[in-house]
Design a protein around this motif. Structure first.
Motif, short mmCIF file in Angstrom:
data_model
loop_
_atom_site.label_atom_id
_atom_site.label_comp_id
_atom_site.label_asym_id
_atom_site.label_seq_id
_atom_site.Cartn_x
_atom_site.Cartn_y
_atom_site.Cartn_z
N LYS A 77 -13.10 -54.79 99.04
CA LYS A 77 -12.97 -54.06 100.29
C LYS A 77 -12.45 -55.02 101.35
O LYS A 77 -13.15 -55.97 101.73
CB LYS A 77 -14.32 -53.46 100.70
N ILE A 78 -11.24 -54.76 101.85
CA ILE A 78 -10.61 -55.65 102.82
C ILE A 78 -10.70 -55.04 104.21
O ILE A 78 -10.28 -53.91 104.44
CB ILE A 78 -9.13 -55.90 102.47
N THR A 79 -11.24 -55.82 105.15
CA THR A 79 -11.32 -55.40 106.55
C THR A 79 -10.31 -56.18 107.37
O THR A 79 -10.29 -57.41 107.33
CB THR A 79 -12.73 -55.65 107.11
N ILE A 105 -10.18 -50.88 109.36
CA ILE A 105 -9.41 -51.59 110.38
C ILE A 105 -10.23 -51.63 111.66
O ILE A 105 -10.74 -50.61 112.12
CB ILE A 105 -8.06 -50.90 110.64
N VAL A 106 -10.35 -52.83 112.22
CA VAL A 106 -11.13 -53.02 113.44
C VAL A 106 -10.21 -53.58 114.53
O VAL A 106 -9.83 -54.75 114.47
CB VAL A 106 -12.31 -53.99 113.22
N PRO A 107 -9.81 -52.77 115.51
CA PRO A 107 -9.03 -53.30 116.64
C PRO A 107 -9.93 -54.23 117.47
O PRO A 107 -11.08 -53.89 117.76
CB PRO A 107 -8.65 -52.04 117.43
N VAL A 149 -10.81 -46.37 110.88
CA VAL A 149 -10.31 -47.17 112.01
C VAL A 149 -11.39 -47.13 113.09
O VAL A 149 -11.71 -46.07 113.62
CB VAL A 149 -8.99 -46.61 112.57
N HIS A 150 -11.96 -48.27 113.39
CA HIS A 150 -13.06 -48.35 114.34
C HIS A 150 -12.55 -48.30 115.78
O HIS A 150 -11.37 -48.52 116.05
CB HIS A 150 -13.83 -49.66 114.13
N ALA A 151 -13.47 -48.06 116.69
CA ALA A 151 -13.17 -48.21 118.11
C ALA A 151 -13.01 -49.70 118.40
O ALA A 151 -13.59 -50.53 117.71
CB ALA A 151 -14.30 -47.62 118.95
N GLN A 157 -18.13 -59.35 118.97
CA GLN A 157 -18.58 -58.26 118.12
C GLN A 157 -17.89 -58.29 116.75
O GLN A 157 -18.51 -58.00 115.74
CB GLN A 157 -18.31 -56.91 118.80
N ALA A 158 -16.61 -58.65 116.76
CA ALA A 158 -15.87 -58.76 115.49
C ALA A 158 -16.47 -59.87 114.62
O ALA A 158 -16.63 -59.70 113.40
CB ALA A 158 -14.40 -59.05 115.77
#
Length: 246
Positions: A77-79, A105-107, A149-151, A157-158
């Motif tokens: 699982k790739i983030t 995906i985490v912006p 896709v996260h907020a 936080q990342a």
């Protein structure tokens, strides 16, 4: 065959009921008929190969002929932790990352990000748009899941989110040692979850990379050329996809 994503509650014995916007798409856009074959995916890696049994006013009823694993997911699982880029570059990044097998995906709002999303309404609207792009891309390339896709989150936080990932990497334009970088990528491919941090236009601030290293996130180089933010993640994802592919 056309692919549609469903929830578990839409499956009853050997029948599946397609609801929502897909009903109009099936009936009036694709113009499918009773007896036509489609694939319903539960978003968890399982495909239901089915025939259309009935087209009703507000639903399409499918009869399940075969259940099988989707077979298109990577073993890890790739983030992707993506520094927020300008304009609509994020949409391209999401589309291509989904095609290359990303899990989520985490912006991230990093120090050199020009874009600053602060209003809750604006953030929610952006996230809905990004999630719709992820779903469309997943359908197009026969993904077994729809990547989330996260907020947008802060860099801190990342880093906290990355604590739950087995192996994390951060491509950095000032990093040297291509052989060491190959070893890092090879090591990443042996883990069940992998995180990738990509900087925005202008790259990372040095202290952000220092903080990443303190968090056991591995810095690496992608070569002698400086890649754009929309290219760097795709380059590393492509390498991982190729090496992890079963």
């Amino acid at each position: 065959m056309y692919r549609f994503y469903i929830r578990e509650e839409q499956i009853v014995a050997d029948e599946i009921r397609i609801i929502g916007g897909d009903v109009n798409h099936i009936k009036n856009v694709l113009r499918l008929e009773a007896g036509d074959w489609v694939v319903a995916c539960d978003g968890a890696g399982k495909d239901y190969v089915s025939r259309i049994q009935a087209l009703e006013m507000d639903q399409v009823v499918l009869h399940v002929e075969k259940i099988q694993a989707t077979g298109t997911e990577l073993p890890a699982k790739i983030t992707l932790f993506q520094g927020l880029p300008k304009k609509d570059k994020m949409e391209l990044i999401i589309q291509k990352a989904v095609e290359l097998g990303v899990y989520e995906i985490v912006p991230v709002m990093m120090k050199r990000c020009v874009v600053r999303l602060q209003e809750e309404k604006k953030i929610r609207k952006k996230q809905e748009r990004w999630q719709a792009i992820a779903e469309a891309a997943a359908k197009q390339c026969d993904r077994g899941i729809i990547p989330v896709v996260h907020a947008p989150v802060s860099m801190e936080q990342a880093f906290d989110m990355a604590e739950g990932i087995e192996y994390n990497m951060i491509p950095y334009e000032l990093q040297e040692g291509i052989e060491t970088s190959r070893e890092i990528v090879g090591e990443a491919c042996r883990h069940a979850s992998v995180g990738i941090f990509i900087g925005p236009e202008g790259g990372f601030e040095p202290e952000e990379v220092e903080q990443a290293v303190e968090r056991q996130i591995h810095p690496l180089t992608l070569g002698r050329r400086i890649l754009r933010t929309e290219t760097a993640g795709m380059a590393l994802l492509s390498i991982l996809m190729f090496q992890m592919q079963e």
